[in-house]
Design a protein around this motif. Structure first.
Motif, PDB file in Angstrom:
ATOM      1  N   TRP A  43      21.878 -58.084 -49.110  1.00 52.25           N
ATOM      2  CA  TRP A  43      23.070 -58.891 -48.839  1.00 52.25           C
ATOM      3  C   TRP A  43      23.765 -59.377 -50.109  1.00 52.25           C
ATOM      4  N   ALA A  98      28.634 -63.640 -44.048  1.00 51.54           N
ATOM      5  CA  ALA A  98      27.577 -64.373 -44.756  1.00 51.54           C
ATOM      6  C   ALA A  98      28.177 -65.285 -45.816  1.00 51.54           C
ATOM      7  N   ALA A  99      29.144 -64.756 -46.594  1.00 51.15           N
ATOM      8  CA  ALA A  99      29.783 -65.553 -47.642  1.00 51.15           C
ATOM      9  C   ALA A  99      30.547 -66.726 -47.040  1.00 51.15           C
ATOM     10  N   PRO A 103      24.322 -56.597 -41.091  1.00 55.55           N
ATOM     11  CA  PRO A 103      25.708 -57.043 -41.310  1.00 55.55           C
ATOM     12  C   PRO A 103      26.605 -56.887 -40.092  1.00 55.55           C
ATOM     13  N   SER A 143      31.442 -54.637 -44.579  1.00 53.61           N
ATOM     14  CA  SER A 143      32.273 -55.634 -45.260  1.00 53.61           C
ATOM     15  C   SER A 143      32.415 -56.883 -44.408  1.00 53.61           C
ATOM     16  N   TYR A 174      29.173 -58.870 -44.756  1.00 52.15           N
ATOM     17  CA  TYR A 174      29.079 -59.545 -46.044  1.00 52.15           C
ATOM     18  C   TYR A 174      30.031 -60.737 -46.106  1.00 52.15           C
ATOM     19  N   PHE A 175      31.243 -60.538 -45.589  1.00 55.94           N
ATOM     20  CA  PHE A 175      32.196 -61.656 -45.577  1.00 55.94           C
ATOM     21  C   PHE A 175      31.679 -62.792 -44.704  1.00 55.94           C
ATOM     22  N   ALA A 192      27.597 -59.957 -50.550  1.00 55.21           N
ATOM     23  CA  ALA A 192      28.332 -61.142 -50.086  1.00 55.21           C
ATOM     24  C   ALA A 192      28.762 -62.031 -51.247  1.00 55.21           C
ATOM     25  N   SER A 193      28.097 -61.901 -52.402  1.00 58.65           N
ATOM     26  CA  SER A 193      28.372 -62.795 -53.533  1.00 58.65           C
ATOM     27  C   SER A 193      29.798 -62.695 -54.017  1.00 58.65           C
ATOM     28  N   TYR A 249      37.670 -56.909 -50.397  1.00 57.40           N
ATOM     29  CA  TYR A 249      37.459 -57.884 -51.461  1.00 57.40           C
ATOM     30  C   TYR A 249      38.780 -58.320 -52.082  1.00 57.40           C
ATOM     31  N   VAL A 297      21.342 -66.396 -51.193  1.00 60.68           N
ATOM     32  CA  VAL A 297      21.539 -65.213 -50.361  1.00 60.68           C
ATOM     33  C   VAL A 297      20.313 -64.311 -50.418  1.00 60.68           C
TER      34      VAL A 297
END
Length: 410
Positions: free
Chosen positions: A312, A237-238, A34, A231, A234-235, A315-316, A374, A304
């Motif tokens: 990961w 990737a999203a 990440p 974070s 993850y963001f 990321a959802s 989030y 993902v």
């Protein structure tokens, strides 16, 4: 009028290019984790933003009905960008921020591809535009695979590699455009009148782009700085996976719609043709956005897990919070080209300024209330969705008023 073949070719280029970039993102995330992906996304956002502003948005003048006029615009904006780049390089060297040079290199490459793409757009050479987009990301993907195979992936600076590839492709595109202009005996001279005639781009579109960048780049830049590296990853990737279809539609259909709208406005029967062009694109975009929202909600988490791995799944949540914003961006981004086609840059500036103020206020309010990453994304997405809905309604209004004005002038 609407050219379905042009839309298909443009879409194909963006699809293949974005798929290749998505595979690159998934490799970086799976192999480097990440933190590395979040940092890459951060640098990419900074470089893209800088490249968009490099010529003060005068490169938009490269899209015209006249190839000769388009080439003249390209030469002028190229000269302007060289001046801005020289000044920025000196400032970075003197201020001892030499680490920014790599971001500056990517910005230059990004701008050259943008300006050359605008010129090719005027020629309706959508296949060449598509090929350039695919070549960049495919080359990057091959570099990552080679580094993984040779077990040097952890030592590879992924952003420097991506920048180098973009610089090579931009040189190829620049050479091709200049040779094309020379072959057709287009003017290479600079013109003061060009900047006077097109000052509206710097006066209205430049500040509009800066304000609009809050929606496009703010989260990618702020989350790595305000929150932890996990974070940010993850963001990233999203955002990269979720924004892929939005970027796909914006880059492909947006460019074709702008060219068709400009052509419609120039026709003798523009009052009747412009609404037909606009409504056709609007209906198609609405259906695409609906399909995207439904399929994204169903398929994001499995994708993902497949491409990034089970670690990961964090990321959802970010993606589900962003679905409404992405869906309405998919509609608004291409339709917003109507502001350029109808010369309503002042109205576009007012709307983008409103967006920038609202979204910046939301971000700093979230910071002041010490919200989590989030929760901050949720608040930003809600505010952005509302603004995009208003933007879509505004494009309909601009089209209707412009058509009425053209009808009266006839």
């Amino acid at each position: 009028m609407i050219r379905l073949r042009d839309s298909a070719v443009s879409m194909a280029g963006v699809v293949t290019g974005q798929i290749a970039l998505f595979l690159c993102i998934s490799l970086i995330g799976r192999l480097r984790g990440p933190e590395a992906l979040g940092h890459f996304n951060y640098l990419l956002a900074l470089g893209t933003f800088a490249g968009t502003l490099l010529a003060l948005r005068f490169e938009l003048a490269c899209v015209t009905d006249s190839p000769r006029q388009s080439f003249s615009a390209f030469v002028n904006v190229l000269a302007l960008s060289c001046g801005v780049t020289a000044i920025a390089t000196i400032v970075m060297m003197v201020s001892a921020h030499r680490e920014l040079l790599i971001i500056g290199g990517y910005a230059v490459a990004c701008f050259v591809q943008l300006a050359a793409g605008s010129y090719l757009n005027s020629l309706r050479r959508y296949a060449l535009i598509a090929a350039s987009r695919f070549a960049v990301n495919l080359s990057f993907l091959l570099c990552l695979i080679a580094a993984f195979a040779s077990k040097t992936i952890n030592a590879l600076d992924v952003f420097e590699t991506y920048t180098a590839i973009n610089l090579v492709i931009s040189v190829v595109m620049l050479t091709g455009v200049l040779l094309h202009g020379r072959r057709h005996h287009y003017p290479f001279g600079l013109s003061r009148s060009f900047f006077a005639d097109n000052v509206r781009f710097a006066k209205y579109i430049l500040p509009s782009t800066i304000c609009g960048s809050v929606l496009t780049y703010a989260l990618a830049i702020i989350i790595p700085r305000w929150f932890d590296a996990e974070s940010a990853g993850y963001f990233a990737a999203a955002y990269r996976l979720g924004f892929f279809p939005v970027s796909l539609i914006g880059q492909s259909l947006g460019g074709v719609f702008r060219r068709d709208a400009i052509g419609a406005v120039a026709r003798h029967d523009a009052a009747s043709v412009l609404p037909k062009v606009f409504q056709t694109y609007a209906r198609s975009l609405a259906l695409l956005a609906l399909g995207y929202a439904v399929s994204g909600a169903l398929l994001f988490e499995p994708l993902v897990r497949l491409f990034f791995g089970t670690r990961w799944t964090g990321a959802s949540g970010f993606f589900y919070a962003l679905i409404p914003l992405f869906a309405f961006q998919m509609i608004y981004a291409p339709l917003s080209q109507i502001f350029l086609a109808t010369r309503e840059q002042r109205l576009d500036l007012s709307f983008q300024l409103s967006c920038g103020v609202v979204l910046t206020g939301v971000l700093f309010a979230a910071k002041a209330m010490n919200l989590s990453a989030y929760a901050s994304v949720q608040a930003f997405s809600f505010a952005g969705t509302v603004m995009m809905m208003l933007g879509v309604m505004l494009t309909f209004r601009v089209m209707s008023v412009s058509a009425s004005r053209l009808r009266v002038s006839i």
